[in-house]
Write a protein that holds these residues in place. Structure first.
Motif, PDB file in Angstrom:
ATOM      1  N   LEU A  50       0.833  -1.203   0.000  1.00  0.00           N
ATOM      2  CA  LEU A  50       0.000   0.000   0.000  1.00  0.00           C
ATOM      3  C   LEU A  50       0.869   1.255   0.000  1.00  0.00           C
ATOM      4  O   LEU A  50       0.446   2.315  -0.453  1.00  0.00           O
ATOM      5  CB  LEU A  50      -0.930   0.017   1.218  1.00  0.00           C
ATOM      6  CG  LEU A  50      -2.066  -1.015   1.211  1.00  0.00           C
ATOM      7  CD1 LEU A  50      -2.832  -0.970   2.528  1.00  0.00           C
ATOM      8  CD2 LEU A  50      -3.019  -0.774   0.048  1.00  0.00           C
ATOM      9  N   PRO A  70      -0.387  -4.056  -4.567  1.00  0.00           N
ATOM     10  CA  PRO A  70      -0.972  -4.853  -3.486  1.00  0.00           C
ATOM     11  C   PRO A  70      -1.772  -6.051  -3.984  1.00  0.00           C
ATOM     12  O   PRO A  70      -1.674  -7.125  -3.407  1.00  0.00           O
ATOM     13  CB  PRO A  70      -1.874  -3.859  -2.744  1.00  0.00           C
ATOM     14  CG  PRO A  70      -1.611  -2.525  -3.294  1.00  0.00           C
ATOM     15  CD  PRO A  70      -0.681  -2.628  -4.449  1.00  0.00           C
ATOM     16  N   PRO A  82      -5.975  -4.701   7.905  1.00  0.00           N
ATOM     17  CA  PRO A  82      -5.456  -3.356   8.166  1.00  0.00           C
ATOM     18  C   PRO A  82      -5.982  -2.754   9.463  1.00  0.00           C
ATOM     19  O   PRO A  82      -6.945  -3.250  10.050  1.00  0.00           O
ATOM     20  CB  PRO A  82      -5.930  -2.555   6.956  1.00  0.00           C
ATOM     21  CG  PRO A  82      -7.134  -3.262   6.461  1.00  0.00           C
ATOM     22  CD  PRO A  82      -6.986  -4.701   6.829  1.00  0.00           C
ATOM     23  N   ARG A  86     -11.405  -2.031   8.380  1.00  0.00           N
ATOM     24  CA  ARG A  86     -11.699  -1.768   6.968  1.00  0.00           C
ATOM     25  C   ARG A  86     -12.533  -2.864   6.307  1.00  0.00           C
ATOM     26  O   ARG A  86     -12.313  -3.225   5.158  1.00  0.00           O
ATOM     27  CB  ARG A  86     -10.390  -1.576   6.186  1.00  0.00           C
ATOM     28  CG  ARG A  86      -9.486  -0.500   6.786  1.00  0.00           C
ATOM     29  CD  ARG A  86      -9.928   0.883   6.464  1.00  0.00           C
ATOM     30  NE  ARG A  86      -9.596   1.253   5.117  1.00  0.00           N
ATOM     31  CZ  ARG A  86      -8.455   1.848   4.755  1.00  0.00           C
ATOM     32  NH1 ARG A  86      -7.535   2.134   5.665  1.00  0.00           N
ATOM     33  NH2 ARG A  86      -8.241   2.188   3.513  1.00  0.00           N
ATOM     34  N   PHE A  88     -16.045  -4.100   4.525  1.00  0.00           N
ATOM     35  CA  PHE A  88     -16.955  -3.382   3.635  1.00  0.00           C
ATOM     36  C   PHE A  88     -18.300  -3.266   4.340  1.00  0.00           C
ATOM     37  O   PHE A  88     -19.082  -4.212   4.381  1.00  0.00           O
ATOM     38  CB  PHE A  88     -17.075  -4.108   2.296  1.00  0.00           C
ATOM     39  CG  PHE A  88     -15.752  -4.263   1.605  1.00  0.00           C
ATOM     40  CD1 PHE A  88     -15.060  -3.144   1.143  1.00  0.00           C
ATOM     41  CD2 PHE A  88     -15.186  -5.512   1.426  1.00  0.00           C
ATOM     42  CE1 PHE A  88     -13.828  -3.277   0.517  1.00  0.00           C
ATOM     43  CE2 PHE A  88     -13.957  -5.655   0.798  1.00  0.00           C
ATOM     44  CZ  PHE A  88     -13.271  -4.534   0.347  1.00  0.00           C
ATOM     45  N   ASN A  89     -18.563  -2.060   4.892  1.00  0.00           N
ATOM     46  CA  ASN A  89     -19.750  -1.853   5.721  1.00  0.00           C
ATOM     47  C   ASN A  89     -21.064  -2.116   5.013  1.00  0.00           C
ATOM     48  O   ASN A  89     -22.030  -2.532   5.610  1.00  0.00           O
ATOM     49  CB  ASN A  89     -19.773  -0.405   6.225  1.00  0.00           C
ATOM     50  CG  ASN A  89     -18.812  -0.198   7.370  1.00  0.00           C
ATOM     51  OD1 ASN A  89     -18.840  -0.936   8.340  1.00  0.00           O
ATOM     52  ND2 ASN A  89     -17.945   0.792   7.247  1.00  0.00           N
ATOM     53  N   ARG A  90     -21.095  -1.818   3.687  1.00  0.00           N
ATOM     54  CA  ARG A  90     -22.373  -1.920   2.973  1.00  0.00           C
ATOM     55  C   ARG A  90     -22.582  -3.302   2.373  1.00  0.00           C
ATOM     56  O   ARG A  90     -23.623  -3.577   1.800  1.00  0.00           O
ATOM     57  CB  ARG A  90     -22.441  -0.854   1.870  1.00  0.00           C
ATOM     58  CG  ARG A  90     -22.795   0.520   2.435  1.00  0.00           C
ATOM     59  CD  ARG A  90     -22.786   1.567   1.352  1.00  0.00           C
ATOM     60  NE  ARG A  90     -21.565   2.352   1.420  1.00  0.00           N
ATOM     61  CZ  ARG A  90     -21.122   3.115   0.430  1.00  0.00           C
ATOM     62  NH1 ARG A  90     -21.780   3.189  -0.702  1.00  0.00           N
ATOM     63  NH2 ARG A  90     -20.018   3.804   0.570  1.00  0.00           N
ATOM     64  N   ARG A 146     -12.148 -12.626   6.800  1.00  0.00           N
ATOM     65  CA  ARG A 146     -12.050 -12.235   5.393  1.00  0.00           C
ATOM     66  C   ARG A 146     -10.628 -12.475   4.882  1.00  0.00           C
ATOM     67  O   ARG A 146     -10.428 -12.982   3.776  1.00  0.00           O
ATOM     68  CB  ARG A 146     -12.426 -10.753   5.272  1.00  0.00           C
ATOM     69  CG  ARG A 146     -12.495 -10.235   3.869  1.00  0.00           C
ATOM     70  CD  ARG A 146     -12.913  -8.781   3.856  1.00  0.00           C
ATOM     71  NE  ARG A 146     -11.901  -7.912   4.485  1.00  0.00           N
ATOM     72  CZ  ARG A 146     -11.948  -6.578   4.474  1.00  0.00           C
ATOM     73  NH1 ARG A 146     -12.951  -5.968   3.897  1.00  0.00           N
ATOM     74  NH2 ARG A 146     -11.006  -5.880   5.073  1.00  0.00           N
TER      75      ARG A 146
ATOM     76  N   GLU B 196     -16.591   1.372  -1.923  1.00  0.00           N
ATOM     77  CA  GLU B 196     -16.559   1.675  -0.499  1.00  0.00           C
ATOM     78  C   GLU B 196     -15.149   1.953   0.018  1.00  0.00           C
ATOM     79  O   GLU B 196     -14.951   2.861   0.821  1.00  0.00           O
ATOM     80  CB  GLU B 196     -17.191   0.526   0.286  1.00  0.00           C
ATOM     81  CG  GLU B 196     -17.502   0.946   1.709  1.00  0.00           C
ATOM     82  CD  GLU B 196     -18.314  -0.087   2.458  1.00  0.00           C
ATOM     83  OE1 GLU B 196     -19.100  -0.794   1.831  1.00  0.00           O
ATOM     84  OE2 GLU B 196     -18.137  -0.145   3.686  1.00  0.00           O
ATOM     85  N   ASP B 197     -14.163   1.183  -0.429  1.00  0.00           N
ATOM     86  CA  ASP B 197     -12.819   1.320   0.139  1.00  0.00           C
ATOM     87  C   ASP B 197     -11.792   0.718  -0.826  1.00  0.00           C
ATOM     88  O   ASP B 197     -11.597  -0.497  -0.858  1.00  0.00           O
ATOM     89  CB  ASP B 197     -12.785   0.588   1.493  1.00  0.00           C
ATOM     90  CG  ASP B 197     -11.499   0.856   2.277  1.00  0.00           C
ATOM     91  OD1 ASP B 197     -10.469   1.191   1.648  1.00  0.00           O
ATOM     92  OD2 ASP B 197     -11.538   0.724   3.508  1.00  0.00           O
ATOM     93  N   ALA B 199      -8.448   0.902  -0.950  1.00  0.00           N
ATOM     94  CA  ALA B 199      -7.257   0.266  -0.384  1.00  0.00           C
ATOM     95  C   ALA B 199      -7.604  -1.118   0.144  1.00  0.00           C
ATOM     96  O   ALA B 199      -6.907  -2.099  -0.127  1.00  0.00           O
ATOM     97  CB  ALA B 199      -6.668   1.135   0.717  1.00  0.00           C
ATOM     98  N   ALA B 200      -8.723  -1.207   0.886  1.00  0.00           N
ATOM     99  CA  ALA B 200      -9.120  -2.513   1.421  1.00  0.00           C
ATOM    100  C   ALA B 200      -9.409  -3.477   0.272  1.00  0.00           C
ATOM    101  O   ALA B 200      -9.072  -4.655   0.347  1.00  0.00           O
ATOM    102  CB  ALA B 200     -10.342  -2.361   2.327  1.00  0.00           C
TER     103      ALA B 200
END
Lengths: 233, 323
Positions: A50, A70, A82, A86, A88-90, A146, B196-197, B199-200
């Motif tokens: 990263l 990455p 991380p 991090r 994915f909330n949705r 995950r 959403e992200d 980097a992740a």
């Protein structure tokens, strides 16, 4: 398995890492300790690609990682949980786990889902739930689960205890030991030095961007400086 | 006031509004998907949309020139122009991202926006140049296919043309396909993960640049389909015809909640309905004081009102802070 040598990383003019060198052997749990701002997270982010180092080498199983993005480092068997989880909330819990297995084309994905649900039964009960609605502890479990879906040989963990109640921290650390026993090498970054040293084989102490101390977990636990600075004595 | 007339035209106006709304919805998807992954407004999307219409008209004119337009079965011709229009717009959208946006990814936010506006003007005049050299004209008329203009009289005040049905069926298929891709496939999940992200997502082994290209590809294809349907439905196109529908579709995307895919569909249909009802009813209800030409003022006033009370848009979510 992993070796990092004379690694320099800078944010603009600020040198965050100065000549960091460390090694992680196959099957080990290695703890990377240090205060806020010492460069622990920067070290992990540089290993997983990263961040780009200004100089130094990183090799994973004999292969140099310089300039590899990455998403390709991931395919070489390195997973990074991380800082701040991090997840994915949705996305739902299941979708998060499917993303963990994104690079895989093999038939073992379903078996790995079962394995992950065996490690974290709470996740199994919440497969269809949107991840943003999980509790902090469940989110940390999901972040680790995950990463495991990738089937990594080396797992980087950044502050798995952050923001969790002590009971949960113990539960997470027990699971980390389980994961290690099942054959995954672990590089663990922690502020909670006592917890980290209780499960690690070896450790390093980072101070303002350089390795200040290195040794076995027992040696570090007995070191007077470590006891004063990180174990609260 | 002539109540029987007001009631009588209602179904026809509703139908017109739905057709227009589907068109806006298809275009709005391109804005909202790109915004979802890059938080960036692709102002060149209005030209990506109209390029689809030009690809369609070129194929139709070539078929007509070869005398094939009357002999080939009409559904085949429609599928051909739709697929070609989608492919043309998708390829253009991907190229625009690669050439004009990706090198500016790390630049301050205004810079790619200005690049997008530049691409928009560039494409308008490029289409004009190409068509002027090629056909010696840049105002082009879609060749009529007789079947498409046949009308079914459902009631004395409501009739449906075949081409309207074509637009509705094609738009529904596109929206359904997009919904299925985004919500039911692994690559669709990856699009949502990247949104959403980033980097992740890259730590999952997702090639973020490839997903961004794919987003432009899908958004471009939807825009291209809308372009072909626009040509089939309204007949006349020129290199600047994309601009106003594009702007309105962008508004529809904001109305639905920018970045939100179902929102773009809902926003498009709401805007289409508002516009159609304003065009037909304003003059009747105000005794002619406000004519149909005030439809945009009316439609946009309603939009502003909605956004004052729901700044995130109709389906926009309040973004949760990370725990």
């Amino acid at each position: 398995m992993l070796s990092v040598d004379v690694l320099d990383v800078a944010y603009g003019q600020i040198r965050a890492l100065k000549g960091v060198a460390l090694a992680v052997g196959r099957g080990e749990i290695v703890a990377l300790l240090g205060n806020n701002g010492a460069g622990k997270t920067t070290t992990l982010k540089t290993i997983s690609g990263l961040l780009r180092p200004t100089s130094g080498t990183i090799t994973l199983e004999g292969q140099p990682l310089a300039g590899v993005p990455p998403h390709e480092i991931v395919m070489r068997g390195l997973a990074h949980v991380p800082e701040g989880r991090r997840i994915f909330n949705r996305l739902t819990v299941r979708e998060n786990l499917v993303m963990g297995a994104y690079t895989r084309r093999d038939a073992g994905i379903a078996a790995d889902l079962d394995r992950v649900f065996a490690l974290f039964p709470r996740l199994g009960e919440r497969v269809a739930q949107v991840a943003g609605t999980l509790s902090g502890g469940e989110q940390q479990m999901l972040a680790i689960a995950r990463a495991l879906m990738l089937g990594p040989r080396l797992l980087l963990l950044d502050e798995p205890s952050m923001g969790l109640a002590p009971v949960l921290v113990e539960q997470i650390f027990d699971t980390i030991v389980d994961i290690n026993r099942q054959g995954t090498t672990i590089l663990l970054v922690e502020q909670n030095a006592a917890m980290a040293l209780s499960i690690a084989h070896r450790g390093y102490v980072l101070e303002t961007g350089s390795i200040a101390l290195a040794g076995t977990a027992a040696e570090l636990s007995d070191n007077a400086d470590v006891r004063r600075a990180y174990l609260g004595e | 006031m002539d109540y029987p007339l007001l009631v009588g035209i209602f179904p026809q106006v509703l139908l017109d509004g739905i057709i227009l709304g589907f068109m806006y919805a298809l275009i709005a998807l391109g804005y909202t998907m790109v915004y979802g992954v890059l938080e960036f407004i692709n102002f060149a999307h209005s030209e990506i949309f109209i390029v689809g219409a030009f690809v369609g008209v070129e194929i139709l004119l070539s078929l007509k020139g070869a005398g094939l337009l009357e002999t080939l079965p009409w559904p085949l011709v429609l599928v051909l122009i739709l697929v070609a229009g989608m492919a043309g717009s998708a390829a253009l959208a991907v190229s625009v991202e690669r050439i004009a946006y990706r090198p500016l990814r790390a630049a301050p936010r205004l810079i790619p926006l200005i690049s997008a506006i530049g691409v928009s003007f560039f494409l308008q005049d490029l289409i004009r140049l190409v068509e002027s050299v090629w056909r010696n004209a840049f105002n082009l008329v879609y060749p009529t296919m007789d079947v498409l203009n046949e009308r079914f009289e459902l009631t004395s005040t409501l009739d449906v043309s075949v081409k309207s049905l074509v637009v509705i069926v094609a738009a529904l298929l596109m929206l359904w396909a997009l919904h299925a891709i985004v919500n039911r496939t692994k690559v669709g999940t990856a699009i949502r993960a990247v949104a959403e992200d980033q980097a992740a997502a890259s730590l999952m082994g997702i090639n973020v640049n490839r997903i961004i290209s794919l987003t432009f590809l899908i958004g471009g294809a939807m825009g291209g389909a809308a372009g072909v349907l626009f040509g089939v439905q309204y007949g006349l196109i020129n290199p600047y015809s994309g601009f106003i529908p594009g702007l309105k579709a962008f508004t529809a995307a904001v109305l639905g909640g920018i970045g939100n895919i179902p929102g773009a569909m809902v926003g498009g249909i709401v805007l289409g309905l508002l516009e159609a009802f304003a065009a037909s009813y304003l003059s009747l209800l105000t005794g002619g004081a406000f004519g149909a030409e005030y439809k945009d003022i009316f439609a946009f006033s309603v939009l502003i009102l909605i956004l004052i009370f729901r700044p995130k848009g109709l389906l926009g979510e309040v973004v949760r802070e990370r725990a």
